[in-house]
Scaffold this active site. Structure first.
Site, short mmCIF file in Angstrom:
data_model
loop_
_atom_site.label_atom_id
_atom_site.label_comp_id
_atom_site.label_asym_id
_atom_site.label_seq_id
_atom_site.Cartn_x
_atom_site.Cartn_y
_atom_site.Cartn_z
N GLY A 46 -9.65 9.32 -9.61
CA GLY A 46 -8.28 9.70 -9.17
C GLY A 46 -7.19 9.58 -10.05
O GLY A 46 -7.28 9.24 -11.09
N GLN A 51 1.47 8.46 -12.69
CA GLN A 51 0.72 8.01 -13.99
C GLN A 51 0.95 9.08 -14.93
O GLN A 51 0.63 8.52 -16.29
CB GLN A 51 -0.75 8.22 -13.66
CG GLN A 51 -1.24 6.95 -12.57
CD GLN A 51 -2.73 6.97 -12.32
OE1 GLN A 51 -3.09 7.58 -11.46
NE2 GLN A 51 -3.19 6.02 -13.00
N LEU A 92 -6.48 3.72 -14.39
CA LEU A 92 -6.55 4.16 -15.84
C LEU A 92 -5.15 3.82 -16.47
O LEU A 92 -5.02 3.75 -17.75
CB LEU A 92 -6.30 5.80 -15.66
CG LEU A 92 -7.82 6.33 -15.16
CD1 LEU A 92 -7.53 7.89 -14.97
CD2 LEU A 92 -8.74 5.91 -16.17
N HIS A 133 -5.11 4.06 -2.95
CA HIS A 133 -4.74 3.60 -4.52
C HIS A 133 -3.77 4.54 -5.09
O HIS A 133 -2.86 4.07 -5.50
CB HIS A 133 -6.04 3.20 -5.40
CG HIS A 133 -5.91 3.04 -6.70
ND1 HIS A 133 -6.16 1.99 -7.37
CD2 HIS A 133 -5.40 3.68 -7.76
CE1 HIS A 133 -5.94 1.92 -8.55
NE2 HIS A 133 -5.40 3.08 -8.95
N HIS A 137 0.58 4.50 -5.96
CA HIS A 137 1.15 4.84 -7.20
C HIS A 137 2.39 5.66 -6.85
O HIS A 137 3.37 5.48 -7.79
CB HIS A 137 0.19 5.79 -8.19
CG HIS A 137 -1.00 5.00 -8.81
ND1 HIS A 137 -0.52 3.99 -10.11
CD2 HIS A 137 -1.96 5.05 -9.11
CE1 HIS A 137 -1.51 3.57 -10.57
NE2 HIS A 137 -2.39 4.26 -10.04
O1 GNR Z 1 -10.85 5.68 -11.88
C1 GNR Z 1 -10.53 5.24 -11.12
N1 GNR Z 1 -11.39 4.34 -10.48
C2 GNR Z 1 -11.18 3.42 -9.31
C3 GNR Z 1 -12.25 2.44 -8.89
C4 GNR Z 1 -11.95 1.83 -7.71
C5 GNR Z 1 -10.82 1.89 -7.16
C6 GNR Z 1 -9.79 2.85 -7.28
C7 GNR Z 1 -9.92 3.63 -8.55
S1 GNR Z 1 -8.73 4.77 -8.80
C8 GNR Z 1 -9.03 4.93 -10.72
C9 GNR Z 1 -8.17 6.15 -11.39
C10 GNR Z 1 -6.86 5.66 -11.22
O2 GNR Z 1 -6.24 4.66 -11.86
N2 GNR Z 1 -5.96 6.34 -10.35
O3 GNR Z 1 -4.81 6.00 -10.12
NI NI Z 2 -4.58 3.81 -10.62
#
Ligand code: GNR
Ligand code: NI
Length: 171
Positions: A46, A51, A92, A133, A137
């Site tokens: 995601g 970001q 990330l 999640h 952000h």
């Molecule tokens: O790549 C991502 N893996 C993830 C794993 C568990 C819960 C949420 C995520 S999101 C993350 C990519 C990211 O930072 N998205 O904002």
């Molecule tokens: Ni994230």
């Protein structure tokens, strides 16, 4: 297509609250394509516009193992949440750290798709975790906000040190 730079904690720009997207046009679709390219390259499941320092309410996600189920959500709103699931999350923008976070198991989300059409959809499991999640952000919130201040502060110090070392290496 272009790969975008991902901001890293504790960058204060990750704390900005994103504003609604006003029109779903070609310029936005180019941003969506660039965000997918950035997310798949990372690799991640995601990515929120926040970001990549774009403070508009837009996120992309693909939790499939083949990378063939792309979702682009414009102006997403969670209409309903139910149940609880705990999973290990990463981000990330917080590279190298993973912590357990509690989220709703099922959500009902309303958003505009890349054509500007309104969609209402039920999500569960990892896709539900990911979308919660990413919406965090857009509100300036990070998964490390759910863990203890002691852990968060340790992560902040280590990432700041890594970032210092990285910028020193390129001069
Ligand atoms: O790549 C991502 N893996 C993830 C794993 C568990 C819960 C949420 C995520 S999101 C993350 C990519 C990211 O930072 N998205 O904002
Ligand atoms: Ni994230």
């Amino acid at each position: 297509m272009a790969k975008l730079t991902i901001l890293e904690f504790p960058d204060p720009r990750l704390r900005k609250k994103a504003s609604p997207v006003e029109t779903v046009d070609d310029e936005l679709r180019t941003l969506i394509d660039d965000m997918f390219e950035t997310m798949y390259a990372a690799p991640g499941i995601g990515l929120a516009a926040t970001q990549v320092d774009v403070h508009r309410r837009l996120l992309v996600a693909d939790v499939s193992s083949n990378g063939d189920e792309p979702y682009a959500l414009v102006n997403p709103v969670i209409l309903e949440k139910d149940g609880v699931q705990v999973s290990e999350e990463g981000c990330l923008s917080v590279p190298g750290y993973f912590e357990e976070v509690e989220r709703a198991e099922h959500i009902r989300v309303r958003y505009l798709d890349r054509n500007g059409d309104e969609v209402e959809q039920e999500m569960e499991g990892l896709l539900a975790v990911c979308v919660q999640h990413e919406i965090d952000h857009l509100d300036g919130k990070l998964f490390v906000d759910y863990i203890s201040e002691a852990k968060r502060s340790r992560i902040r110090k280590r990432l700041m040190r890594d970032q210092r070392h990285r910028s020193a290496a390129v001069v």
